[in-house]
Each structure stands twice: as C-alpha cells, then as structure tokens.
Design a protein around this motif. Structure first.
Motif, PDB file in Angstrom:
ATOM      1  N   ASP A   3       0.828  -1.207   0.000  1.00  0.00           N
ATOM      2  CA  ASP A   3       0.000   0.000   0.000  1.00  0.00           C
ATOM      3  C   ASP A   3       0.864   1.259   0.000  1.00  0.00           C
ATOM      4  N   HIS A   4       1.927   1.239   0.797  1.00  0.00           N
ATOM      5  CA  HIS A   4       2.827   2.397   0.848  1.00  0.00           C
ATOM      6  C   HIS A   4       3.552   2.580  -0.484  1.00  0.00           C
ATOM      7  N   ASN A   7       1.136   3.918  -3.020  1.00  0.00           N
ATOM      8  CA  ASN A   7       0.947   5.344  -2.757  1.00  0.00           C
ATOM      9  C   ASN A   7       2.132   6.150  -3.280  1.00  0.00           C
ATOM     10  N   LEU A   8       3.355   5.645  -3.071  1.00  0.00           N
ATOM     11  CA  LEU A   8       4.547   6.313  -3.595  1.00  0.00           C
ATOM     12  C   LEU A   8       4.500   6.391  -5.114  1.00  0.00           C
ATOM     13  N   ARG A  10       1.871   6.174  -7.168  1.00  0.00           N
ATOM     14  CA  ARG A  10       0.785   7.060  -7.619  1.00  0.00           C
ATOM     15  C   ARG A  10       1.115   8.532  -7.359  1.00  0.00           C
ATOM     16  N   THR A  11       1.727   8.826  -6.228  1.00  0.00           N
ATOM     17  CA  THR A  11       2.117  10.209  -5.922  1.00  0.00           C
ATOM     18  C   THR A  11       3.185  10.699  -6.899  1.00  0.00           C
ATOM     19  N   ASP A  21      -4.648  14.865  -8.208  1.00  0.00           N
ATOM     20  CA  ASP A  21      -4.998  13.951  -7.127  1.00  0.00           C
ATOM     21  C   ASP A  21      -4.475  12.545  -7.398  1.00  0.00           C
ATOM     22  N   PRO A  22      -3.424  12.128  -6.674  1.00  0.00           N
ATOM     23  CA  PRO A  22      -2.873  10.785  -6.892  1.00  0.00           C
ATOM     24  C   PRO A  22      -3.867   9.664  -6.627  1.00  0.00           C
ATOM     25  N   ASP A  23      -4.841   9.903  -5.758  1.00  0.00           N
ATOM     26  CA  ASP A  23      -5.804   8.854  -5.413  1.00  0.00           C
ATOM     27  C   ASP A  23      -6.717   8.473  -6.572  1.00  0.00           C
ATOM     28  N   THR A  71       4.598  -1.272  -8.882  1.00  0.00           N
ATOM     29  CA  THR A  71       4.622  -1.416  -7.427  1.00  0.00           C
ATOM     30  C   THR A  71       5.081  -2.815  -7.030  1.00  0.00           C
TER      31      THR A  71
END
Length: 162
Positions: A3-4, A7-8, A10-11, A21-23, A71
């Motif tokens: 998940d981290h 998130n990295l 996508r960011t 918005d990365p989300d 990822t």
C-alpha cells in the motif's frame, strides 16, 4: 508495504504528470493511457530511483506497464528473497559500499545524529540476532509494545536488582 509503495508510485505519477490527485490514478491503467511519453517515463524512473535508492532501468515503465505492476516490481526489489540467502562475501561487499557512501558525507551534514542512531540500532540488532536476549531486554524501538511487567523486568535487569 505494498500500500505504501503503491501510494509512492501514484504520488510520483501525479507529480510527473502534474495530476491534481494521486488517489484518482487507476493502478491497473497502462502508463501510456495515463499520458506517459518517453520524457515523462524517464522522469518517473528518476524520481523513483532517487526515492527508493534502487538502480532502475530507463525501460522501467515499459517493463512494468501499470502502476500496480511497477509497485509489485519495486516491492520485489526492496524485499530480498529469504530463500536465496546472502553469502558473507556479498554481505561484506554491501558493507564496503555503505562505508564508501558514509565516508563521502560532509562533516556536519544534517541528519548525522539520525544516521548514527540508525547504524547503532542496526549493529545492536545484528549482534543480538544470533544470541538469545535475556528476559526483559528490548531494543529501544520495541518499548512501546512491552507490557508493564516486561518494562519493570528490563529495569531490574539493567539495575541488577532481584
């Protein structure tokens, strides 16, 4: 961890593409459909290389064509295969590399105390991984999970009280 890492990724994608918005970035959408071209692919690789410290190829986004695939790849690179093991020779080679990096850091560099503390923790863990720790003995970062009884026992051991 995944998940981290996602998130990295996508960011980083959002930063490279100036996406607000990365989300909202779909982890299964191919990079090409997200708007990547040759230049942004290299920028993505450069950002991730800098952030993770991994030597990543320029073909990274082509070899792993979605954020999810990328990822997964990063996770594999960051997590050593415990079945392969590592030889003493390889370990010493990695320590020599670390020594070279540490010797190149200017004196008084910000973060020196934090790096020193981390290296001391690493050494403590290395020395104590092979030996059974006495009851009530905890590394500094494990005190939060200790019970009151375990903390008192550790203090008794430190103070040599029965």
């Amino acid at each position: 961890r995944l998940d981290h890492l996602l998130n990295l990724v996508r960011t980083t994608i959002a930063a490279v593409l100036a996406h607000p918005d990365p989300d909202t970035i779909d982890p299964h959408q191919p990079f090409k459909q997200l708007g990547f071209d040759s230049l942004t692919t290299v920028q993505l690789r450069n950002h991730l290389t800098h952030t993770t410290g991994l030597p990543l190829p320029t073909t990274l986004a082509f070899d792993h064509p979605t954020p999810h695939a990328l990822t997964t790849h990063l996770n594999q690179q960051l997590t050593p295969d415990i079945n392969q093991g590592i030889s003493s020779e390889n370990l010493l080679s990695e320590i020599r590399k670390l020594e070279a990096v540490l010797s190149s850091v200017p004196v008084g560099e910000a973060g020196h105390a934090e790096v020193t503390a981390r290296l001391k923790d690493l050494l403590w863990n290395w020395e104590n991984s092979r030996a059974q720790r006495p009851t009530g003995s905890f590394p500094d970062d494990d005190l939060d999970s200790a019970t009151d009884e375990e903390l008192f026992s550790a203090l008794d051991n430190e103070l040599d009280t029965p």
